[in-house]
Design an enzyme around this catalytic site. Structure first.
Site, PDB file in Angstrom:
ATOM      1  N   LYS A 253       0.839  -1.199   0.000  1.00  0.00           N
ATOM      2  CA  LYS A 253       0.000   0.000   0.000  1.00  0.00           C
ATOM      3  C   LYS A 253       0.874   1.250   0.000  1.00  0.00           C
ATOM      4  O   LYS A 253       1.953   1.248   0.588  1.00  0.00           O
ATOM      5  CB  LYS A 253      -0.859   0.036   1.278  1.00  0.00           C
ATOM      6  CG  LYS A 253      -2.058  -0.884   1.250  1.00  0.00           C
ATOM      7  CD  LYS A 253      -2.905  -0.692   2.491  1.00  0.00           C
ATOM      8  CE  LYS A 253      -4.031  -1.704   2.538  1.00  0.00           C
ATOM      9  NZ  LYS A 253      -5.037  -1.526   1.485  1.00  0.00           N
ATOM     10  N   ARG A 327     -11.013 -10.904   1.247  1.00  0.00           N
ATOM     11  CA  ARG A 327     -11.946 -11.846   0.616  1.00  0.00           C
ATOM     12  C   ARG A 327     -11.398 -13.274   0.649  1.00  0.00           C
ATOM     13  O   ARG A 327     -12.156 -14.232   0.685  1.00  0.00           O
ATOM     14  CB  ARG A 327     -12.247 -11.383  -0.820  1.00  0.00           C
ATOM     15  CG  ARG A 327     -11.044 -11.276  -1.701  1.00  0.00           C
ATOM     16  CD  ARG A 327     -11.289 -10.430  -2.951  1.00  0.00           C
ATOM     17  NE  ARG A 327     -11.400  -8.996  -2.645  1.00  0.00           N
ATOM     18  CZ  ARG A 327     -11.644  -8.056  -3.549  1.00  0.00           C
ATOM     19  NH1 ARG A 327     -11.829  -8.361  -4.816  1.00  0.00           N
ATOM     20  NH2 ARG A 327     -11.721  -6.784  -3.188  1.00  0.00           N
TER      21      ARG A 327
END
Ligand code: BES
Ligand code: MN
Ligand code: ZN
Length: 475
Positions: A253, A327
């Site tokens: 990130k 997920r």
């Protein structure tokens, strides 16, 4: 912590050490702190026309009272609500109104001072006294609300803690401590057990970190556990994302997007808070929570972009992006819950996508489900509790974006397109949802952190604990 008490007495009957909160029909921003001739204090605060106060503005003004009390360094305040004057509120009934009051007072008094070395410069708000609580039922509703608010604060404590201090194994210990003397029980699958269960997605996400992945399972059999001779109701399953820190993995990130990722277990924390609330309240329902927890770290052992992992369901997943890790762990959590508990309904909550914030801003979480009735119920309960939800579709049209070349499925769109990013997360999870059981996915990234409108301490919000408790009570 601020003490929250009730009394049958009215303003005229309580000691003068309490600053009395007087709600006026002035504009909501208006306020005055008045010192009376006897030396006692009175805080006058506008809430707008009484007849225009809605459940939404009611929640906000409850929080504003506590916020103002802190700002004015008041140490004891007393509140006396004249509910009949608020015509919209009056139709909602005392049970909801006093529960809401309890919830929001508990949420508003919360502060996170774990890392502050100095004492608060200002005096702490020591006590909130709610006057005019005359019947046992009102008192009971209020105390239910305080329990729920306090349970949401447990979730906030977990999420506000640094990634270093809340690694997967530390989250395991914290969970065990929370349920130590509870009628809910905690089971843990460690790395070896995760491998044995063939939870390849949870394993691959956690393998880059020093402190490996765990699966936290909390069981609560409020309606009685099934035995050989007697079958009880199938449980409600709650699945919460428990990424204790999300660096993004090798698809790291950028600066400015990483430091808040100690809150990436907000979904899991909310499930812990919810289980705490229902166990404390003794709700007569069967509920299990499954929290796959891992740190998405960068090391020589991290999963690589392009790696293919085998999920517990047997489906293979191409990890096109290591930052779409939530997920992955949730998928195995959902399969585990389906296989071992055959639930009658499944709800997952996860800080899954930044795209949900792009879609909704920071006022509501996104709800995705193919079950229209479940969707309507959840949106309605969001409005009732304040953990607002807004629906997005899970249409088959979106399925094709995740069709992988080499594996059964990829974890992001194969063309790296960013459109419908929030739905894409839901679509991925839909491949792992139980076939016949209603399932809803809550992307709570928009509510991970409070905003100025919330009138809450900065940081974690503890959502959607209020919503889930109510859902469990009435489902
Ligand atoms: N935990 C993040 C999502 C997130 C972002 C939560 C901002 C709260 C605030 C999640 O794991 C993530 O990184 N998602 C990616 C998905 C993308 C790679 C498809 C994102 O949102 O960028
Ligand atoms: Mn991520
Ligand atoms: Zn994440």
């Amino acid at each position: 912590m601020t003490k929250i008490n009730t009394t049958e007495k009215t303003f005229t009957e309580i000691p003068s050490k309490y600053c009395q909160i007087i709600l006026t029909e002035d504009k909501p921003a208006w306020h005055r702190l008045v010192e009376k001739t006897d030396g006692s204090l009175e805080y006058r605060m506008g809430v707008g026309k009484y007849e225009a106060v809605t459940l939404r503005s009611y929640r906000t003004f409850i929080r504003s009272i506590v916020h103002a009390a802190k700002q004015h360094q008041l140490d004891r305040i007393a509140i006396n609500l004249d509910i009949p004057a608020y015509s919209i509120l009056a139709t909602l009934g005392d049970e909801l109104l006093f529960r809401t009051l309890g919830e929001n007072l508990a949420l508003a008094q919360y502060e996170f001072r774990k890392y502050k070395t100095t004492k608060k410069e200002t005096a702490m708000l020591q006590e909130i006294l709610v006057c005019g609580v005359k019947t046992a039922t009102i008192k009971q509703s209020f105390s239910v609300g305080v329990t729920i608010g306090t349970s949401a604060n447990i979730a906030r404590d977990i999420a506000n803690t640094c990634g270093e201090d809340m690694t997967p194994s530390k989250l395991v210990s914290a969970t065990k401590a929370i349920f130590k003397n509870s009628c809910a029980t905690v089971k843990i699958l460690n790395k070896t057990a995760i491998k044995k269960e063939k939870m390849g997605l949870l394993e691959v996400v956690g393998k880059g970190a020093n402190d490996g992945p765990n699966l936290i399972i909390i069981e609560y059999w409020g309606a009685g556990k099934s035995t050989k001779s007697k079958k009880t109701e199938a449980p409600i399953a709650l699945i919460g994302k428990g990424i204790t820190f999300d660096s993004g993995g090798l698809n790291v990130k950028p600066a400015g997007s990483m430091h808040e990722m100690h809150m990436d277990m907000s979904g899991g924390a909310a499930m812990i808070g919810t289980m705490h609330a229902i166990a404390t309240l003794g709700i007569k329902k069967n509920v299990i929570a499954v929290i796959p927890t891992a740190e998405n770290a960068i090391s020589r052992d991290s999963m690589r972009a392009g790696d293919i992992a085998i999920s517990m369901s047997g489906k293979t997943v191409e990890i096109l992006h290591t930052d779409a890790e939530g997920r992955l762990v949730l998928a195995d959590g959902m399969t585990y819950a389906t296989k071992h508990y055959q639930p009658r309904v499944m709800i997952d909550a996860a800080t899954l996508t930044g795209a949900s914030l792009v879609a909704l801003g920071s006022f509501a979480s996104a709800v995705m489900t193919k079950d229209k009735e479940l969707s309507d119920t959840l949106v309605q309960l969001g409005e009732e509790t304040g953990d607002l939800l807004w629906p997005l579709p899970l249409w088959d049209e979106y399925l094709q974006s995740l069709k992988s070349t080499r594996a059964d499925l990829s974890n992001i769109a194969t063309n790296f397109a960013r459109e419908a990013g929030c739905i894409e997360g839901g679509i991925f999870l839909s491949h792992f949802a139980p076939k016949k059981t209603p399932w809803a996915h809550l992307d709570i990234a928009p509510r991970m952190e409070s905003n100025a409108h919330d009138k809450l301490a900065k940081g974690a919000t503890g959502e959607p604990v209020r919503l889930l408790v109510k859902f469990i009570e009435q489902y």
